[in-house]
Write a protein that holds these residues in place. Structure first.
Motif, PDB file in Angstrom:
ATOM      1  N   LEU A   1       0.867  -1.158   0.174  1.00 58.58           N
ATOM      2  CA  LEU A   1       0.096   0.050   0.080  1.00 58.58           C
ATOM      3  C   LEU A   1       0.602   1.285  -0.080  1.00 58.58           C
ATOM      4  O   LEU A   1       0.782   2.318  -0.858  1.00 58.58           O
ATOM      5  CB  LEU A   1      -0.933  -0.088   1.126  1.00 58.58           C
ATOM      6  N   VAL A   2       1.719   1.266   0.848  1.00 59.45           N
ATOM      7  CA  VAL A   2       2.488   2.687   1.290  1.00 59.45           C
ATOM      8  C   VAL A   2       3.868   2.665   0.172  1.00 59.45           C
ATOM      9  O   VAL A   2       4.793   1.695   0.208  1.00 59.45           O
ATOM     10  CB  VAL A   2       2.981   2.497   2.656  1.00 59.45           C
ATOM     11  N   ALA A   3       3.842   3.991  -0.204  1.00 60.87           N
ATOM     12  CA  ALA A   3       5.017   4.273  -1.217  1.00 60.87           C
ATOM     13  C   ALA A   3       5.862   5.618  -0.609  1.00 60.87           C
ATOM     14  O   ALA A   3       5.686   6.662  -1.819  1.00 60.87           O
ATOM     15  CB  ALA A   3       4.637   4.171  -2.541  1.00 60.87           C
ATOM     16  N   GLY A   4       6.077   5.846   0.454  1.00 62.78           N
ATOM     17  CA  GLY A   4       6.725   7.157   0.745  1.00 62.78           C
ATOM     18  C   GLY A   4       6.041   8.178   1.079  1.00 62.78           C
ATOM     19  O   GLY A   4       4.921   8.051   1.115  1.00 62.78           O
ATOM     20  N   ALA A   5       6.789   9.259   1.256  1.00 56.63           N
ATOM     21  CA  ALA A   5       6.022  10.620   1.537  1.00 56.63           C
ATOM     22  C   ALA A   5       4.905  11.026   0.576  1.00 56.63           C
ATOM     23  O   ALA A   5       3.992  11.681   1.027  1.00 56.63           O
ATOM     24  CB  ALA A   5       6.954  11.685   1.787  1.00 56.63           C
ATOM     25  N   ASP A   6       5.375  10.772  -0.745  1.00 60.44           N
ATOM     26  CA  ASP A   6       4.382  11.396  -1.604  1.00 60.44           C
ATOM     27  C   ASP A   6       3.618  10.168  -2.584  1.00 60.44           C
ATOM     28  O   ASP A   6       2.792  10.446  -3.464  1.00 60.44           O
ATOM     29  CB  ASP A   6       5.123  12.015  -2.824  1.00 60.44           C
TER      30      ASP A   6
END
Length: 280
Positions: free
Chosen positions: A209-214
């Protein structure tokens, strides 16, 4: 002793926080009883055995706590295909069928093409494409061993022999070859996104799901290496967040992709962008 009607009414009250409480209850009940929903309406006064009632109530309590239906049943339908899933795989969503539909429009029925599915998860995209285009050779990758095992299981269930699976961090372990099409539904949620603490997403693997700050970390990796694996004039299709169109277009252009086009999902949200590896 309790009847089908009584048990379902009680279950619906327990999970009333769900928009589809009655449907959720019926799906879980049918999973426990191993029959279809029409049986609920044709035999509403049937007595439910105590052991089945106990199991059903346990599932209802988990659903009330927010656990996804797909995790409780261990399966999810995608592209009219029943797929087994687990906690290590992203639950296939209707929005991703847009990617499959778009890809199929680019692949003639009798085409023999090499297709790469990056981050396959339970195998939803690769399996849908393989089932519709049996002459194509499809390579599917994932970094999660358990997810890849589930994808292989699903391919076997649907008797698909034109998919080759690789445990790989994106392109890392893929055999050297050129692909006519690369598709991916990568992680694209920002690490501080409020949706990560809401709904079904709470129970899904953060890695998917998650891919860094942006939310662009995975997409940038895919775009940054794609041309090494794409044939001339081949296409790359990527699913992304509804608010990432501008960032995704900039990333495509940065890596010299042409003919950019963004597609909207059934809700009218920007959901997928494709670009062409046109070599002048």
């Amino acid at each position: 002793m309790v009847t089908v009607t009584e048990l379902l009414q009680k279950a619906e009250q327990i999970i009333n926080s769900s928009e589809n409480a009655r449907l959720d209850a019926e799906i879980l009940f049918c999973e426990v009883m191993q029959f279809n929903r029409s049986r609920i309406y044709s035999h509403p006064e049937q007595i439910v055995p105590d052991d089945k009632s106990t199991l059903f109530q346990s599932l209802i309590e988990q659903r009330q706590q927010g656990r996804p239906i797909a995790h409780l049943t261990g399966k999810k339908e995608f592209w009219s295909l029943a797929l087994a899933i687990n906690k290590d795989t992203l639950i296939p969503r209707p929005e991703t069928e847009l990617l499959v539909e778009t890809a199929l429009q680019m692949i003639p029925d009798d085409a023999i093409l090499n297709i790469l599915d990056l981050g396959t998860g339970c195998g939803a995209i690769a399996i849908a494409l393989a089932s519709e285009r049996p002459d194509c050779n499809i390579v599917a990758t994932d970094i999660n061993t358990n997810a890849l095992m589930m994808a292989k299981k699903n391919a076997t269930t649907h008797q698909l022999e034109n998919i080759h699976f690789y445990l790989s961090n994106w392109y890392q372990n893929i055999p050297s070859q050129e692909f006519d099409l690369i598709v991916s539904n990568p992680p694209y949620i920002k690490q501080d996104d409020e949706h990560l603490s809401q709904g079904d997403v709470r129970f899904e693997p953060e890695l998917a799901l998650v891919a860094g700050a942006d939310g662009m970390q995975a997409i940038n990796i895919i775009l940054g290496n794609a041309k090494q694996y794409l044939a001339s004039n081949a296409y790359l299709l990527i699913e992304h967040g509804y608010d990432q169109k501008q960032l995704v277009h900039e990333a495509f252009l940065k890596h010299d992709f042409k003919q950019l086009k963004t597609f909207q999902d059934l809700s009218g949200q920007d959901r997928m962008t494709m670009g062409n590896n046109q070599i002048n």
